[in-house]
Design an enzyme around this catalytic site. Sequence first.
Site, PDB file in Angstrom:
ATOM      1  N   GLU A   1      -1.318  -5.361   8.758  1.00  0.00           N
ATOM      2  CA  GLU A   1      -0.487  -4.748   9.803  1.00  0.00           C
ATOM      3  C   GLU A   1      -1.137  -4.955  11.166  1.00  0.00           C
ATOM      4  O   GLU A   1      -2.339  -4.710  11.324  1.00  0.00           O
ATOM      5  CB  GLU A   1      -0.333  -3.247   9.542  1.00  0.00           C
ATOM      6  CG  GLU A   1       0.412  -2.930   8.256  1.00  0.00           C
ATOM      7  CD  GLU A   1       0.579  -1.437   8.008  1.00  0.00           C
ATOM      8  OE1 GLU A   1       0.247  -0.617   8.897  1.00  0.00           O
ATOM      9  OE2 GLU A   1       1.048  -1.090   6.911  1.00  0.00           O
TER      10      GLU A   1
ATOM     11  N   GLU B   1       9.455  -4.149  10.354  1.00  0.00           N
ATOM     12  CA  GLU B   1       9.887  -2.857   9.798  1.00  0.00           C
ATOM     13  C   GLU B   1      10.448  -1.943  10.888  1.00  0.00           C
ATOM     14  O   GLU B   1       9.804  -1.708  11.920  1.00  0.00           O
ATOM     15  CB  GLU B   1       8.690  -2.179   9.097  1.00  0.00           C
ATOM     16  CG  GLU B   1       9.056  -0.831   8.496  1.00  0.00           C
ATOM     17  CD  GLU B   1       8.049  -0.321   7.465  1.00  0.00           C
ATOM     18  OE1 GLU B   1       7.086  -1.038   7.117  1.00  0.00           O
ATOM     19  OE2 GLU B   1       8.250   0.817   6.997  1.00  0.00           O
TER      20      GLU B   1
ATOM     21  N   ASP C   1       0.843  -1.201   0.000  1.00  0.00           N
ATOM     22  CA  ASP C   1       0.000   0.000   0.000  1.00  0.00           C
ATOM     23  C   ASP C   1       0.881   1.255   0.000  1.00  0.00           C
ATOM     24  O   ASP C   1       0.380   2.383  -0.086  1.00  0.00           O
ATOM     25  CB  ASP C   1      -1.026  -0.003   1.129  1.00  0.00           C
ATOM     26  CG  ASP C   1      -0.410  -0.076   2.510  1.00  0.00           C
ATOM     27  OD1 ASP C   1       0.826  -0.234   2.612  1.00  0.00           O
ATOM     28  OD2 ASP C   1      -1.166   0.023   3.500  1.00  0.00           O
ATOM     29  N   SER C   2       2.206   1.055   0.042  1.00  0.00           N
ATOM     30  CA  SER C   2       3.143   2.158  -0.200  1.00  0.00           C
ATOM     31  C   SER C   2       2.909   2.741  -1.588  1.00  0.00           C
ATOM     32  O   SER C   2       3.445   3.798  -1.914  1.00  0.00           O
ATOM     33  CB  SER C   2       4.591   1.675  -0.067  1.00  0.00           C
ATOM     34  OG  SER C   2       4.815   0.521  -0.840  1.00  0.00           O
TER      35      SER C   2
ATOM     36  N   ASP D   1      -0.960  -5.940  -0.116  1.00  0.00           N
ATOM     37  CA  ASP D   1      -1.347  -5.341   1.167  1.00  0.00           C
ATOM     38  C   ASP D   1      -2.845  -5.132   1.247  1.00  0.00           C
ATOM     39  O   ASP D   1      -3.477  -4.685   0.280  1.00  0.00           O
ATOM     40  CB  ASP D   1      -0.689  -3.966   1.323  1.00  0.00           C
ATOM     41  CG  ASP D   1       0.604  -4.027   2.101  1.00  0.00           C
ATOM     42  OD1 ASP D   1       0.792  -4.976   2.896  1.00  0.00           O
ATOM     43  OD2 ASP D   1       1.441  -3.127   1.911  1.00  0.00           O
TER      44      ASP D   1
ATOM     45  N   LYS E   1      -1.246  -9.175   3.051  1.00  0.00           N
ATOM     46  CA  LYS E   1      -0.478  -8.737   4.225  1.00  0.00           C
ATOM     47  C   LYS E   1      -1.319  -7.767   5.051  1.00  0.00           C
ATOM     48  O   LYS E   1      -1.958  -6.869   4.498  1.00  0.00           O
ATOM     49  CB  LYS E   1       0.833  -8.081   3.803  1.00  0.00           C
ATOM     50  CG  LYS E   1       1.656  -7.562   4.993  1.00  0.00           C
ATOM     51  CD  LYS E   1       3.087  -7.253   4.628  1.00  0.00           C
ATOM     52  CE  LYS E   1       3.296  -5.966   3.895  1.00  0.00           C
ATOM     53  NZ  LYS E   1       2.821  -4.742   4.606  1.00  0.00           N
TER      54      LYS E   1
HETATM   55  O1  KIV Z   1       3.673  -1.137   1.690  1.00  0.00           O
HETATM   56  C1  KIV Z   1       4.852  -1.538   1.661  1.00  0.00           C
HETATM   57  O2  KIV Z   1       5.616  -1.230   0.732  1.00  0.00           O
HETATM   58  C2  KIV Z   1       5.326  -2.374   2.740  1.00  0.00           C
HETATM   59  C3  KIV Z   1       6.776  -2.743   2.739  1.00  0.00           C
HETATM   60  C4  KIV Z   1       7.606  -1.597   3.149  1.00  0.00           C
HETATM   61  C5  KIV Z   1       7.046  -3.935   3.556  1.00  0.00           C
HETATM   62  O3  KIV Z   1       4.575  -2.730   3.582  1.00  0.00           O
END
Ligand code: KIV
Length: 273
Positions: A122, A189, A52-53, A91, A120
Site C-alpha cells: 500500500e 480502492e 491482509d483483510s 499482501d 502487494k
Molecule cells: O486486503 C485486501 O483484501 C485487499 C483488497 C480489498 C484489495 O487489499
Amino acid sequence: MSHVSNKAQAVTIAALQAKKEAGEPISMVTCYDSAFGRLVELSPIDMVLVGDSLGNVMLGYDSTIPVTIDDMVHHTASVSRVVKRPFVAADMPFLTYATKEDALLNAGKLVQKGGAQAVKLEGGEAICPQVASLVANGIPVIGHLGLTPQSVHALSGYKVQARERAAQKKLLADAMALQDAGVFCLVLEMIPAALGASVSKALKIPTIGIGAGAGCDGQVLVMQDLLGFDATFKPKFLKKYADLSEVIGDALVNFNKDVKSKKFPSAEHSFGD
Ligand code: KIV
C-alpha cells in the site's frame, strides 16, 4: 455451479497484461485458506489475493494493522498449495516494508515459504524505492492506492478517497510513479468512478478496482463479502452473489435440532458390525 477445468492454462503476468490490452476485464477475489482455494481453483476467476483483510475476515481483528508476516505466510501457503491456475498474490502487512531491507526480507518469505507469485504494497511515491528493489530482485509487485486500510488511522476511517482535485492529481502522480518503479498491476480502492477510469486509461498496466467504478481493468471483492457471510455488512461498493449467512445459519440450526432430538445420526450415518 459453472466450472472450468483446473488444467486450463495458468494465469501469468503476461496474460493479465494481454487482458488489459484486449479490453477483457480481470476478476480477482481474496482467499485465505485451502478450503476456499479449492473452490476458486475450479472457478474461472483470474487472480487470487491473500489479502491482509484476513485480519478482519479470519482472525477477528477490527483492522488489518495487527496482521503479521507470519500470519500472511501461513495463510498464503494454505492457498498456494491448492490454487494453481489463478495468479496468486499476497499482501505485505503493516510495517513490513518500511525500508528496502525489510521489504526484501518479508516479500522473500511470502514468495519462498508462502508460494506467492507476487506481493502487494500500500502506498504511492514514498514506497517506490521498496517497489523498485523488489522488482530488481525478481519479485513482482502490485500497488494499492486510494483507501489504503493499513493507514486507517491516518485517513480518519474507512471512507472514499480523492474526492478533491488536488488529491486526484496526487493519486494519478502516485500511480504513474508506481508504474515507473515497476508494479505490474495496481489496486484502486474506494475512489470516485471517474478517477478510477481516468487512472486506468492513463496507465499501461492493469488496474483492479474495489469501489473504484466500472472503468477499472478488473474488479476485486473480498470472498466472504461477495458470498454474504455477514448480513449486516452492506457497503455501497459490495454486490453479494450469495447469502451464505442464512444458508450456514439454517444448517447449524437444523444440525442442532437433529442432535437434540436424536434424529442424527440415523442408521444411514452409523456403521454396522
Ligand atoms: O486486503 C485486501 O483484501 C485487499 C483488497 C480489498 C484489495 O487489499
